[in-house]
Design an enzyme around this catalytic site. Sequence first.
Site, PDB file in Angstrom:
ATOM      1  N   HIS A   1       2.739  79.230  78.411  1.00  0.00           N
ATOM      2  CA  HIS A   1       2.990  80.667  78.532  1.00  0.00           C
ATOM      3  C   HIS A   1       1.734  81.327  79.086  1.00  0.00           C
ATOM      4  O   HIS A   1       0.694  81.366  78.438  1.00  0.00           O
ATOM      5  CB  HIS A   1       3.351  81.259  77.165  1.00  0.00           C
TER       6      HIS A   1
ATOM      7  N   CYS B   1      35.464  83.308  90.342  1.00  0.00           N
ATOM      8  CA  CYS B   1      36.147  82.642  91.443  1.00  0.00           C
ATOM      9  C   CYS B   1      37.077  81.600  90.835  1.00  0.00           C
ATOM     10  O   CYS B   1      37.530  81.763  89.704  1.00  0.00           O
ATOM     11  CB  CYS B   1      35.140  82.014  92.403  1.00  0.00           C
TER      12      CYS B   1
END
Length: 668
Positions: A590, A29
Amino acid sequence: MTSNPTRSAAQAIVEEVGGPENIESLTHCATRLRFQLRDASKVDAAKVDQIPGVMGAVPQSGDRFQVVIGGAVQSVYSDIMNLPSMSGAVAAPSDADIKAAARSKARGKVWWIDAFFEYLSDSFRPLLGVLLGASLIIAFAAVLDALGVVDFRADDKPATWVFVDAMWRAVFYFLPIMVAYNAAKKLNVDPWVGATIMGALMTPNFISLSSADSGIPGVVCHVNQTLGTSECVATVFGLPMQLNDYGGQVFVPLIMVALLAPLYRLLKKIFPENVQMVFVPFLSMAIMIPITAFLLGPLGIWLGNGLGGGLAWLNTNAPIVFAIIIPLIYPFLVPLGLHWPLNALMLVNINTLGYDFIQGPMGAWNFACFGATAGVLVLSMRDKDTQMRQTATGALLAGLFGGISEPSLYGIHLRFKRIYPRMLVGCLTGGLIIGILGATSGGVKTSVFAFTSLLTIPVFNPMWIYAIAVAAAFFVAMALVIVSGYKDPVPAASTTSTPDSVTSEAIPAAAAEALTGVQVVIGAPVAGIVVPVTDVDDKVFASKTLGDGVGIQPTENQVFSPVAGTVATVTKTGHAFGIKTTTGVEVLVHIGIDTVQMKGDGFEVAVSKGQTVEKGDLLATVDFDKVRAAGFDTTTVVTVTNTKAMTAVTPITGETATVGAPIIDVTR
């Protein structure tokens, strides 16, 4: 040989978003590159953010990712597409299969809201250039009007100025055709079919039906006493058709294309490929032009007038409230692309009322935004921060002379949380001035759609109220940023507060030296048995490549933050979180081994990137039974990823820990 920095940026961007093979499509854009990726978890947003020329990285829902460039976006886009590695790697953005796949990957219960606003955004974004061009032509004429050179609003202007009017009016009058083209392209419909359907209602033939003295049989007109306008109804195919002037209307093409898209796809399924070129456009036009003229056109006019009327009522009956609300909500609408409906209403107001009352208060937000950027520029020059000075200079020029806020927002404001509150004070100041001084005159108005920049100040009336308001918004925001700074404060060496309570995001060298020796205790994010990271069944973790730490074999389903700090990373699949404490300790949580392959199934994320968390705040709820059933190890790993920068990282293992119990001692 001199290197090309733009091409280097192009190469770096492609590499950090996962390489050419991870890019399904790429568009841009006015300020941003818009990637549709195959797997957004492969993106290293932090590294993208550090690439020279990049103002910001913006992850979105699904596998969409935006990179804010600013005014040079076209050249960077071209350089990316011209890279040898990109040859044939990216499918055409209009490819129906790619778009369908992208939509199917949108996650969340309200994915359709994202799709709706993306539809609005993509219908208008390609028009920003011509809208800005028309806005500057208007500004030029308005300046000459203010200087007394020509009466900009006179009906008997010389032919030269009538022609100048045509230069900018062309954009706004034919805007419905342009919007229809873009909207159809967005929904994978032949854009020329969409443009033609809208254009049929703007031909001289159709317009002639609305003339009270046309003498055309079957046309009846009467004068609306309230509005003082002529309203006509034509009998077409034996049915009454309300006649409207569709010049400048935007809701009508948006509604029309939304209905055209499923019809177009249905027709393509019905007819074989060798005759689609003839019969699909023919039947699309034969069906949709009457439907639009009889039903959708009047509906769109009614919708636009209704929304505009509601805002007009608020502006008339509570002008101060209206003038404050508009600039205060825009800073939150623009980053999400939710400002397009209000922009569309501005165009509807101009087309129906002859003026708009939203752009005046909106100008207070824009200039507060630019003022905050100016404050950052002053501080970056004082601190000799070359990179920030360049970013702020480009963003400020784009704002003051183009009225474009995205470079400031994405390049600076959204990256430093201290800026927004100070900018909002500027918005409030400008809005109050417009509300109080303009209360008796119905607020600040303009008869044209204009980007709110320095060049377009003359198009607002009363101009003196608008000028005072935007100047106040600009300088208040600028002064507050200069006085208080835009970076979070760093605690002095003698501070008595605990390290985890400090709100700094960056640790300068002097402060880092002052924090040397500070102890940070990392708590267990989940209850379970704590084992050395070297015992984790994953070579990367076991080798301490991602830092020293521990593994926890969980006994509960909720995972909490092991420290206080800022969430630096959140994977799309919800299986991993990076948290940075205010003392510079970087902690990775994790959840499970290789659980990325579950693609988020069984993981309910409770935080977002950039969010500030306290120790013990919920990060995610995980169905560990589902993880085990899928054949994955549930061991949750906690490591200090910048272990090498620490004096000591000491895991505490060999026992069953409760949530928050110490599992790692860290010394800076």
